[in-house]
Scaffold this active site. Structure first.
Site, PDB file in Angstrom:
ATOM      1  N   GLU A   6      -8.085   4.996   2.987  1.00  0.00           N
ATOM      2  CA  GLU A   6      -7.647   3.785   3.676  1.00  0.00           C
ATOM      3  C   GLU A   6      -8.542   3.400   4.853  1.00  0.00           C
ATOM      4  OE1 GLU A   6      -3.518   4.488   4.614  1.00  0.00           O
ATOM      5  OE2 GLU A   6      -3.010   4.912   2.539  1.00  0.00           O
ATOM      6  N   ASN A  26     -10.233   6.470  -1.497  1.00  0.00           N
ATOM      7  CA  ASN A  26      -8.867   6.167  -1.922  1.00  0.00           C
ATOM      8  C   ASN A  26      -8.250   5.078  -1.048  1.00  0.00           C
ATOM      9  OD1 ASN A  26      -6.548   6.978  -3.567  1.00  0.00           O
ATOM     10  ND2 ASN A  26      -5.651   7.787  -1.680  1.00  0.00           N
ATOM     11  N   HIS A  70       0.877   1.424  -4.952  1.00  0.00           N
ATOM     12  CA  HIS A  70       2.273   1.323  -4.501  1.00  0.00           C
ATOM     13  C   HIS A  70       2.718  -0.101  -4.826  1.00  0.00           C
ATOM     14  CE1 HIS A  70       2.059   5.212  -2.644  1.00  0.00           C
ATOM     15  NE2 HIS A  70       0.973   4.855  -1.990  1.00  0.00           N
ATOM     16  N   GLU A  99      -1.510   7.262  -6.510  1.00  0.00           N
ATOM     17  CA  GLU A  99      -0.236   7.355  -5.779  1.00  0.00           C
ATOM     18  C   GLU A  99       0.792   6.382  -6.353  1.00  0.00           C
ATOM     19  OE1 GLU A  99      -0.696   7.014  -1.521  1.00  0.00           O
ATOM     20  OE2 GLU A  99      -2.526   8.212  -1.509  1.00  0.00           O
ATOM     21  N   ASP A 124       3.776   4.217  -7.576  1.00  0.00           N
ATOM     22  CA  ASP A 124       5.233   4.081  -7.609  1.00  0.00           C
ATOM     23  C   ASP A 124       5.541   2.595  -7.723  1.00  0.00           C
ATOM     24  OD1 ASP A 124       4.660   3.294  -4.975  1.00  0.00           O
ATOM     25  OD2 ASP A 124       5.674   4.990  -4.055  1.00  0.00           O
TER      26      ASP A 124
HETATM   27  O1  G3I Z   1       9.212  16.986   7.769  1.00  0.00           O
HETATM   28  C1  G3I Z   1       9.660  16.190   8.866  1.00  0.00           C
HETATM   29  C2  G3I Z   1      11.120  16.471   9.141  1.00  0.00           C
HETATM   30  O2  G3I Z   1      11.258  17.806   9.545  1.00  0.00           O
HETATM   31  C3  G3I Z   1      11.609  15.507  10.230  1.00  0.00           C
HETATM   32  O3  G3I Z   1      12.981  15.681  10.398  1.00  0.00           O
HETATM   33  C4  G3I Z   1      11.358  14.070   9.832  1.00  0.00           C
HETATM   34  C5  G3I Z   1      11.744  13.102  10.939  1.00  0.00           C
HETATM   35  O4  G3I Z   1      10.973  11.935  10.917  1.00  0.00           O
HETATM   36  O5  G3I Z   1       9.972  13.928   9.604  1.00  0.00           O
HETATM   37  C6  G3I Z   1       9.504  14.739   8.524  1.00  0.00           C
HETATM   38  O6  G3I Z   1       8.144  14.508   8.329  1.00  0.00           O
HETATM   39  C7  G3I Z   1       7.807  13.290   7.758  1.00  0.00           C
HETATM   40  C8  G3I Z   1       7.094  13.579   6.426  1.00  0.00           C
HETATM   41  O7  G3I Z   1       6.613  12.375   5.896  1.00  0.00           O
HETATM   42  C9  G3I Z   1       7.967  14.312   5.420  1.00  0.00           C
HETATM   43  O8  G3I Z   1       8.451  13.510   4.436  1.00  0.00           O
HETATM   44  C10 G3I Z   1       6.882  12.556   8.706  1.00  0.00           C
HETATM   45  O9  G3I Z   1       7.602  12.157   9.846  1.00  0.00           O
HETATM   46  C11 G3I Z   1       6.285  11.366   8.045  1.00  0.00           C
HETATM   47  O10 G3I Z   1       5.281  10.801   8.882  1.00  0.00           O
HETATM   48  C12 G3I Z   1       5.637  11.760   6.732  1.00  0.00           C
HETATM   49  O11 G3I Z   1       5.215  10.609   6.113  1.00  0.00           O
HETATM   50  C13 G3I Z   1       4.231  10.736   5.111  1.00  0.00           C
HETATM   51  C14 G3I Z   1       3.180   9.655   5.370  1.00  0.00           C
HETATM   52  O12 G3I Z   1       2.263   9.617   4.303  1.00  0.00           O
HETATM   53  C15 G3I Z   1       2.399   9.921   6.653  1.00  0.00           C
HETATM   54  O13 G3I Z   1       1.611  11.054   6.552  1.00  0.00           O
HETATM   55  C16 G3I Z   1       4.903  10.537   3.754  1.00  0.00           C
HETATM   56  O14 G3I Z   1       5.722  11.668   3.453  1.00  0.00           O
HETATM   57  C17 G3I Z   1       3.850  10.376   2.673  1.00  0.00           C
HETATM   58  O15 G3I Z   1       4.470  10.012   1.464  1.00  0.00           O
HETATM   59  C18 G3I Z   1       2.869   9.288   3.068  1.00  0.00           C
HETATM   60  O16 G3I Z   1       1.896   9.225   2.062  1.00  0.00           O
HETATM   61  C19 G3I Z   1       0.940   8.179   2.187  1.00  0.00           C
HETATM   62  C20 G3I Z   1      -0.375   8.762   1.736  1.00  0.00           C
HETATM   63  O17 G3I Z   1      -0.693   9.914   2.486  1.00  0.00           O
HETATM   64  C21 G3I Z   1      -1.497   7.714   1.826  1.00  0.00           C
HETATM   65  N1  G3I Z   1      -1.136   6.523   1.101  1.00  0.00           N
HETATM   66  C22 G3I Z   1       0.163   5.922   1.431  1.00  0.00           C
HETATM   67  C23 G3I Z   1       1.266   6.971   1.296  1.00  0.00           C
HETATM   68  C24 G3I Z   1       2.621   6.365   1.604  1.00  0.00           C
HETATM   69  O18 G3I Z   1       2.703   5.961   2.939  1.00  0.00           O
END
Ligand code: G3I
Length: 351
Positions: free
Chosen positions: A161, A202, A238, A268, A270
């Site tokens: 990105e 990506n 997405h 990715e 969905d």
């Molecule tokens: O694990 C903690 C949990 O303990 C806590 O209670 C909760 C409160 O906010 O946060 C949890 O962590 C989150 C994590 O996802 C787990 O699902 C983070 O805050 C959150 O920032 C994180 O988001 C991820 C995001 O990227 C940022 O890194 C998403 O899971 C993930 O699906 C998303 O993936 C991105 C790709 O990397 C790049 N392309 C887009 C895609 C979707 O946004």
């Protein structure tokens, strides 16, 4: 030379009776031949992004994961901010667990991601760094992570990105502190650390013909002309049923990337149904059509080598937390029942 990837024959090939999961005595019917067997026969990888919490706590999740997919992308476990909470301190516990699982089940690992503007460690974002220091930080990070998994992570999202929807380079600590050349540097360092790995750029909203995909195309073209080791472009995809993709544009974009000598991977995918029209059944059918059409394009193209969904079952999706509403964008529902989208992929892979 482009690294070669083999989607290994796996030990579920002979499982012709479908997936049988003994959770509360319930059996879950999936296709008699799982997605991964069909995908392998068609010469592509089929994968999904893996969430640590589900992976550690849910045996059913792990079973469906290994049965249906031959590619595994750690959804968050390899991000810089997850790996390194303190400078020069790394914890690879989660990534190691996923990679061991993938190897046990003959799955390829898709490494996500080395260079991103998000999910960076606080020690990095809060610091004040000279250009030379930032270069050293990024180089050490890439070298440390890619070398650790050399020969075990077959594919890397090297840069994620880096381009805005209008085609300009996205503001980030890397662009500000190093300059646009951070992209080429990252590919060089990743290649040096694992010369066999397939290296991707990506991004999202870059699969149709628009300003962003034009910028991605120009970036890849320039990098190739400069001899930078970039081997593939990742299309996140997405999507939503409200605005189905323009498949002619996707084909045209796939073709022009192919002409540059790079592969394409759906990294990715969905398909949200929240804001679409119709009954729930109609929405699931519209969702299945999009999955089917994207898989068809992938299979018809010479350059599309993998099809990966961003989560296994609906309750694992990032979308509800991000968009603030419920959704059901994946191949399996929250009880791991295969949805029409799953059947559509089985169908198209069979043909
Ligand atoms: O694990 C903690 C949990 O303990 C806590 O209670 C909760 C409160 O906010 O946060 C949890 O962590 C989150 C994590 O996802 C787990 O699902 C983070 O805050 C959150 O920032 C994180 O988001 C991820 C995001 O990227 C940022 O890194 C998403 O899971 C993930 O699906 C998303 O993936 C991105 C790709 O990397 C790049 N392309 C887009 C895609 C979707 O946004």
């Amino acid at each position: 030379m482009m690294p070669t990837r083999v989607y290994e024959k796996h030990n579920f090939e002979s499982s012709l009776s479908g997936l049988k999961i003994s959770s509360c005595g319930k059996q879950i019917p999936t296709s008699p031949v799982p997605l991964r067997s069909l995908a392998q026969r068609r010469g592509i990888g089929i994968g999904t992004a893996v969430k640590m919490q589900a992976f550690y706590s849910d045996a059913q999740y792990r079973k469906v994961l290994a049965h249906e997919f031959n590619v595994l992308t750690p959804e968050n476990a390899l991000k810089f901010g997850r790996l390194s909470l303190k400078r020069d301190r790394y914890s690879f516990k989660d990534a190691d667990a996923l990679i061991a699982f993938a190897e046990k089940h003959q799955m390829q690992v898709h490494g996500h991601t080395l260079v991103w503007y998000r999910n960076l460690p606080e020690w990095l974002t809060q610091g004040r760094w000279s250009r030379a220091e930032l270069i050293a930080i990024l180089q050490q990070h890439i070298d440390k992570v890619v070398s650790r998994y050399r020969g075990r992570i077959a594919v890397w999202d090297v840069v994620n990105e880096a381009i805005e929807n209008d085609g300009s380079l996205r503001d980030s600590i890397w662009l500000r502190g190093i300059g646009p050349e951070y992209i080429a540097m990252a590919f060089r360092w990743a290649h040096k650390a694992d010369p066999q790995a397939l290296l991707l750029y990506n991004d999202y909203r870059s699969e149709e013909m628009n300003r962003k995909s034009e910028a991605v195309y120009q970036l890849v073209r320039t990098l190739k002309q400069q001899g930078i080791p970039i081997h593939a472009v990742g299309w996140q995809m997405h999507k939503g049923i409200k605005e189905p993709p323009d498949f002619q544009q996707i084909k045209a974009n796939m073709q022009r990337l192919n002409n540059l000598g790079v592969e394409v991977q759906i990294t990715e995918m969905d398909v949200g149904i929240y804001s679409g029209q119709g009954t729930y059944t109609e929405k699931l059918a519209a969702q299945a059509d999009i999955y089917r059409d994207v898989m068809t394009i992938c299979l018809e193209s010479e350059s599309c080598s993998a099809f990966i969904t961003w989560g296994l079952a609906d309750h694992h999706s990032w979308r509800p937390a991000f968009f603030g509403h419920p959704d059901a964008p994946l191949l399996f529902d929250k009880r791991y029942q295969p949805k029409p989208a799953y059947e559509a992929l089985i169908d198209v892979l069979h043909k």
